[in-house]
Design a protein around this motif. Structure first.
Motif, PDB file in Angstrom:
ATOM      1  N   ASP A 158      22.085  30.996  54.357  1.00 28.25           N
ATOM      2  CA  ASP A 158      22.382  31.541  55.675  1.00 28.25           C
ATOM      3  C   ASP A 158      22.414  33.059  55.534  1.00 28.25           C
ATOM      4  O   ASP A 158      23.427  33.637  55.160  1.00 28.25           O
ATOM      5  CB  ASP A 158      23.730  31.007  56.179  1.00 28.25           C
ATOM      6  N   TRP A 159      21.282  33.702  55.817  1.00 26.52           N
ATOM      7  CA  TRP A 159      21.153  35.134  55.541  1.00 26.52           C
ATOM      8  C   TRP A 159      22.099  35.970  56.390  1.00 26.52           C
ATOM      9  O   TRP A 159      22.563  37.027  55.944  1.00 26.52           O
ATOM     10  CB  TRP A 159      19.703  35.573  55.749  1.00 26.52           C
ATOM     11  N   LEU A 160      22.394  35.521  57.613  1.00 29.35           N
ATOM     12  CA  LEU A 160      23.327  36.275  58.450  1.00 29.35           C
ATOM     13  C   LEU A 160      24.728  36.249  57.843  1.00 29.35           C
ATOM     14  O   LEU A 160      25.407  37.276  57.781  1.00 29.35           O
ATOM     15  CB  LEU A 160      23.346  35.702  59.875  1.00 29.35           C
ATOM     16  N   SER A 161      25.147  35.073  57.372  1.00 31.30           N
ATOM     17  CA  SER A 161      26.468  34.977  56.731  1.00 31.30           C
ATOM     18  C   SER A 161      26.522  35.823  55.461  1.00 31.30           C
ATOM     19  O   SER A 161      27.531  36.479  55.180  1.00 31.30           O
ATOM     20  CB  SER A 161      26.789  33.515  56.395  1.00 31.30           C
ATOM     21  N   LEU A 162      25.418  35.823  54.707  1.00 34.45           N
ATOM     22  CA  LEU A 162      25.374  36.626  53.487  1.00 34.45           C
ATOM     23  C   LEU A 162      25.450  38.113  53.820  1.00 34.45           C
ATOM     24  O   LEU A 162      26.174  38.871  53.173  1.00 34.45           O
ATOM     25  CB  LEU A 162      24.100  36.311  52.708  1.00 34.45           C
ATOM     26  N   ALA A 163      24.688  38.544  54.849  1.00 37.73           N
ATOM     27  CA  ALA A 163      24.710  39.950  55.236  1.00 37.73           C
ATOM     28  C   ALA A 163      26.107  40.374  55.678  1.00 37.73           C
ATOM     29  O   ALA A 163      26.593  41.452  55.316  1.00 37.73           O
ATOM     30  CB  ALA A 163      23.699  40.209  56.354  1.00 37.73           C
ATOM     31  N   LYS A 164      26.775  39.532  56.459  1.00 34.08           N
ATOM     32  CA  LYS A 164      28.130  39.845  56.903  1.00 34.08           C
ATOM     33  C   LYS A 164      29.086  39.942  55.713  1.00 34.08           C
ATOM     34  O   LYS A 164      29.956  40.823  55.668  1.00 34.08           O
ATOM     35  CB  LYS A 164      28.624  38.778  57.886  1.00 34.08           C
ATOM     36  N   ALA A 165      28.927  39.039  54.747  1.00 37.33           N
ATOM     37  CA  ALA A 165      29.795  39.065  53.565  1.00 37.33           C
ATOM     38  C   ALA A 165      29.583  40.337  52.762  1.00 37.33           C
ATOM     39  O   ALA A 165      30.546  40.980  52.317  1.00 37.33           O
ATOM     40  CB  ALA A 165      29.538  37.827  52.702  1.00 37.33           C
ATOM     41  N   VAL A 166      28.316  40.735  52.575  1.00 36.38           N
ATOM     42  CA  VAL A 166      28.013  41.941  51.811  1.00 36.38           C
ATOM     43  C   VAL A 166      28.593  43.174  52.504  1.00 36.38           C
ATOM     44  O   VAL A 166      29.208  44.038  51.865  1.00 36.38           O
ATOM     45  CB  VAL A 166      26.502  42.087  51.592  1.00 36.38           C
ATOM     46  N   LEU A 167      28.421  43.266  53.818  1.00 42.55           N
ATOM     47  CA  LEU A 167      28.951  44.411  54.559  1.00 42.55           C
ATOM     48  C   LEU A 167      30.469  44.474  54.455  1.00 42.55           C
ATOM     49  O   LEU A 167      31.050  45.550  54.290  1.00 42.55           O
ATOM     50  CB  LEU A 167      28.520  44.337  56.020  1.00 42.55           C
ATOM     51  N   ARG A 168      31.130  43.329  54.552  1.00 40.58           N
ATOM     52  CA  ARG A 168      32.595  43.317  54.438  1.00 40.58           C
ATOM     53  C   ARG A 168      33.040  43.716  53.033  1.00 40.58           C
ATOM     54  O   ARG A 168      34.005  44.465  52.866  1.00 40.58           O
ATOM     55  CB  ARG A 168      33.132  41.926  54.803  1.00 40.58           C
TER      56      ARG A 168
END
Length: 494
Positions: free
Chosen positions: A234-244
């Motif tokens: 889930d690339w959106l979930s991964l992107a959100k995790a990385v940003l956080r």
């Protein structure tokens, strides 16, 4: 073209007065202002991406695996090193090694920072201790200067990641399949797996165990990369995790690319110490006890500023609670326990640094003596605080040693005068701004800030909204999970 369009959009956005819109419309339109910086950041990275992933020549990145159970200034003790080489958009080589594996004592090493020598008996400054500065770009430069892998290597960037970040990444990408492990590793089982993999078989601390005790890092990295390459993510979930993780400083990036470095600095993702527009505070803890006791220590921060005084006066109160139980003697030693968690239950030797604005003057502090039998030198300390000009910028550093046995609670207070410049004036309107910088690797310290206004002043507003007001005192109550900037505006009564 898209990047240029976003710049034009940001210029147009600055002309919009949300106060002229209805509250419902203002809330919706405000999302545009929140999205534009992220869009620009994404486009800046997209423009630089081909160079970063080796399309114009191979690139090598150094990964610092930091263990926040043994807190150090940029997050944790450097327990492992990864070297990742990318070329034409592909990872062509990836190796992970123990933090001890890059020492080469046939080459000269510099003297260590004085606290490491005094409180840990260290004579040479080696790679695993290189992150003594809380300013990550400075720590990364020092790491590269002490990196001695036994062959020539040109490094294009340094990335620091802690256990918390690794766990959150696994939560985002899904379970990992690791060779030799019967069940997939999930976010819930990752940390227990690493601790169990570290432990010596049968409890025997042999030379073979020493060589192999961190061999799990490579297979974990390979499993994570394999999962990403499969694309079942889930690339959106991964992107959100990385940003956080970047915002919360569990992931730090030092990439001296002309397009990327300014972006990292703007977002605070490079982990640099940066003064605010007025007041500044950063609490930095360093475990100097050869153990993992940081994992058992809970900390709260209370900062009080009295603007009635001239110059303004600040009081910082830190409360440390060691949540482990047991009567463990506070004797300095280098010792590995057969069970990882046992190393958490020892005494906590903490070299404490408090960064405050240059021009401040220390007035008073808590003095807690430490006996000689608890120190490597054998000489007791009176609990004095050393005040040094910081090497990292326009700050003073208040420094002292803290010793906390299991089950103990200790309160430390510091009081100092602030420079008048922490308040800016525009005619009869004053603005007090405080920047509180989070130490990487920490998780949500409770933070209370109280700002007491002087007589004849009227509160005009705060940003963010204050939690409460106690008479003439404005109170912010939050959790320090990322850098915070607090602003109080007040006016002179006429």
């Amino acid at each position: 073209r898209a990047r240029a369009a976003v710049v034009r959009a940001e210029m147009a956005w600055r002309q919009i007065d949300l106060s002229r819109l209805s509250s419902r419309m203002a809330r919706r339109v405000a999302l545009v202002g929140e999205a534009l910086p992220w869009l620009r950041a994404g486009l800046e990275i997209a423009v630089a991406a081909p160079d970063l992933i080796g399309m114009n020549g191979p690139r090598t990145y150094l990964i610092l695996a930091q263990n926040e159970d043994e807190r150090r200034p940029t997050g944790g003790y450097i327990t492992g090193i990864g070297e990742v080489r990318v070329e034409k958009g592909q990872v062509v080589a990836m190796t992970f090694r123990d933090g001890y594996a890059v020492d080469d004592f046939s080459q000269p090493y510099p003297d260590p920072p004085e606290p490491l020598r005094r409180y840990m008996g260290i004579d040479l400054w080696v790679f695993r201790d290189s992150n003594w500065s809380p300013d990550f770009p400075a720590a990364a430069r020092q790491a590269l200067a002490l990196y001695r892998p036994g062959y020539d290597v040109s490094v294009d960037g340094v990335i620091a990641v802690d256990q918390y970040a690794l766990r959150e990444l696994v939560a985002a990408v899904g379970p990992l399949t690791v060779d030799g492990v019967p069940t997939p590793i999930t976010a819930e089982t990752l940390i227990p797996y690493m601790r169990q993999a570290w432990a010596p078989e049968g409890g025997d601390l042999t030379g073979e165990w020493w060589q192999e005790r961190k061999s799990f890092m490579g297979p974990l990295a390979e499993a994570l990369w394999t999962r990403l390459q499969r694309g079942d993510v889930d690339w959106l979930s991964l992107a959100k995790a990385v940003l956080r993780l970047l915002d919360e400083k569990h992931l730090l990036l030092c990439v001296p690319h002309p397009s990327v470095a300014p972006l990292l600095a703007e977002r605070g993702w490079d982990g640099a110490l940066r003064p605010g527009e007025g007041d500044f505070l950063m609490v930095v803890d360093s475990n100097v006890g050869y153990n993992k006791a940081s994992a058992r220590v809970w900390q709260s921060i209370t900062y009080e500023v009295d603007l009635r005084r001239h110059p303004p006066q600040a009081t910082l109160t830190l409360v440390y609670t060691h949540t482990a139980t047991g009567d463990y003697p506070c004797i300095p030693e280098v010792r590995y326990d057969p069970v990882y968690e046992q190393m958490m239950d020892r005494c906590y030797w903490d070299y404490l640094r408090v960064y405050i604005p240059q021009g401040s003057r220390l007035l008073d502090f808590t003095r807690i003596p430490i006996p000689g039998d608890a120190l490597w030198s054998g000489e007791g300390e009176s609990g004095e605080v050393t005040v040094r000009p910081a090497e990292e910028g326009p700050f003073l550093s208040l420094e002292t040693l803290l010793l906390l046995p299991p089950g103990a609670v200790q309160t430390r207070s510091f009081t100092w005068e602030l420079p008048d410049e922490v308040i800016s004036w525009d005619r009869d309107e004053g603005i007090y701004t405080l920047r509180v910088q989070k130490q990487p690797g920490t998780v949500e310290h409770p933070l209370v800030v109280r700002v007491r206004l002087g007589e004849g002043f009227t509160l005009l507003g705060t940003d963010p909204p204050s939690t409460s007001s106690e008479g003439a005192t404005v109170v912010f109550q939050t959790r320090l999970d990322r850098d915070q900037t607090l602003t109080v505006r007040f006016g002179r009564e006429k």
